[in-house]
Design a protein around this motif. Sequence first.
Motif, short mmCIF file in Angstrom:
data_model
loop_
_atom_site.label_atom_id
_atom_site.label_comp_id
_atom_site.label_asym_id
_atom_site.label_seq_id
_atom_site.Cartn_x
_atom_site.Cartn_y
_atom_site.Cartn_z
N ASN B 52 45.93 48.79 34.22
CA ASN B 52 45.91 47.21 33.70
C ASN B 52 44.22 46.83 34.18
O ASN B 52 43.91 47.15 35.34
CB ASN B 52 46.84 46.53 34.53
N TYR B 60 43.90 48.25 37.87
CA TYR B 60 44.93 48.89 38.57
C TYR B 60 45.44 50.14 37.72
O TYR B 60 45.53 49.90 36.42
CB TYR B 60 46.13 48.14 38.74
N GLN B 100 49.97 41.52 29.38
CA GLN B 100 51.08 41.42 30.32
C GLN B 100 50.79 40.28 30.82
O GLN B 100 49.70 39.83 31.54
CB GLN B 100 51.07 42.52 31.17
N TYR B 103 52.69 36.38 37.01
CA TYR B 103 53.34 35.32 37.96
C TYR B 103 52.95 35.30 39.47
O TYR B 103 52.29 36.31 39.59
CB TYR B 103 54.87 35.05 37.67
N SER B 105 53.82 36.45 42.08
CA SER B 105 54.13 37.60 42.87
C SER B 105 54.31 38.90 41.95
O SER B 105 55.16 39.91 42.64
CB SER B 105 55.37 37.24 43.61
N GLY B 106 54.03 38.87 40.71
CA GLY B 106 54.06 40.07 39.84
C GLY B 106 53.51 39.90 38.41
O GLY B 106 52.91 39.01 38.07
N TRP B 107 54.19 40.64 37.66
CA TRP B 107 53.95 40.92 36.41
C TRP B 107 55.06 40.85 35.32
O TRP B 107 56.13 41.50 35.69
CB TRP B 107 53.18 42.19 36.04
N TYR B 108 54.96 40.21 34.48
CA TYR B 108 56.10 39.90 33.76
C TYR B 108 56.38 41.14 32.32
O TYR B 108 56.01 42.34 32.95
CB TYR B 108 56.07 38.40 32.77
N ASP B 109 56.66 40.92 31.33
CA ASP B 109 56.81 41.95 30.33
C ASP B 109 55.43 42.10 29.60
O ASP B 109 54.59 41.16 29.58
CB ASP B 109 57.75 41.78 29.26
N PHE B 110 55.03 42.97 29.04
CA PHE B 110 54.04 43.23 27.84
C PHE B 110 54.33 42.65 26.56
O PHE B 110 55.37 42.99 25.80
CB PHE B 110 53.75 45.02 27.59
#
Lengths: 112, 123
Positions: B52, B60, B100, B103, B105-110
């Motif tokens: 990504n 990453y 993608q 948020y 603290s992370g990543w949602y869906d593609f």
Amino acid sequence: NFMLTQPHSVSESPGKTEIISCTRSSGSIASNYVQWYQQRPGSSPTTVIYEDNQRPSGVPDRFSGSIDSSSNSASLTISGLKTEDEADYYCQSYDSSNHHVVFGGGTKLTVL
Amino acid sequence: QLQLQESGPGLVKPSETLSLTCTVSGGSISSSSYYWGWIRQPPGKGLEWIGNIYYSGSTYYNPSLKSRVTVSVDTSKNQFSLKLSSVTAADTAVYYCARQAKYSSGWYDFDYWGQGTLVTVSS
């Protein structure tokens, strides 16, 4: 990194309910959201569940998602199966320790 | 409507570098709400995340590919690119680009994918 393990294939009859599991190898399943994708032959994947249990607009409410901390797994439930649900399904999550995306190996759903 | 389109050679020789570009239309690649990713799928097999990139250039990578992968972004052209070096037949796959959402603290869906492009590694 953790792994997400799915059954290789499942099959069920039209009108029935199928549950596809996705087990996280280490760390808590609840620590990062789980997504589910549907992929029909020759097409790009599309999201059917995001944030563990949310449905994008346009996805029928026959599709639902959940997580179970006791088994450290996520599940995709498809009720009232239709032949059009026949596809490959992938779970996906995020490893917050290293900012990596993790996909499950995929489950081929046959509706016959 | 956001659209992503992969482009690049469909045939690459072993040991050479695979190069693909994803052109984003209908939206800006410079949005602070999204990462842009590459995912591949060998014939008959499952999805594999490659890497990504954020519009700022932060990247990453999948650790299994990290030594051979470079993902870059060109905000002026609304494009991002993939380079995979020293390819072998095992790198033969359909390559997808996708968006993608992130948020706190992370990543949602593609949520948006390109149609995919088949790259075959063969002499």
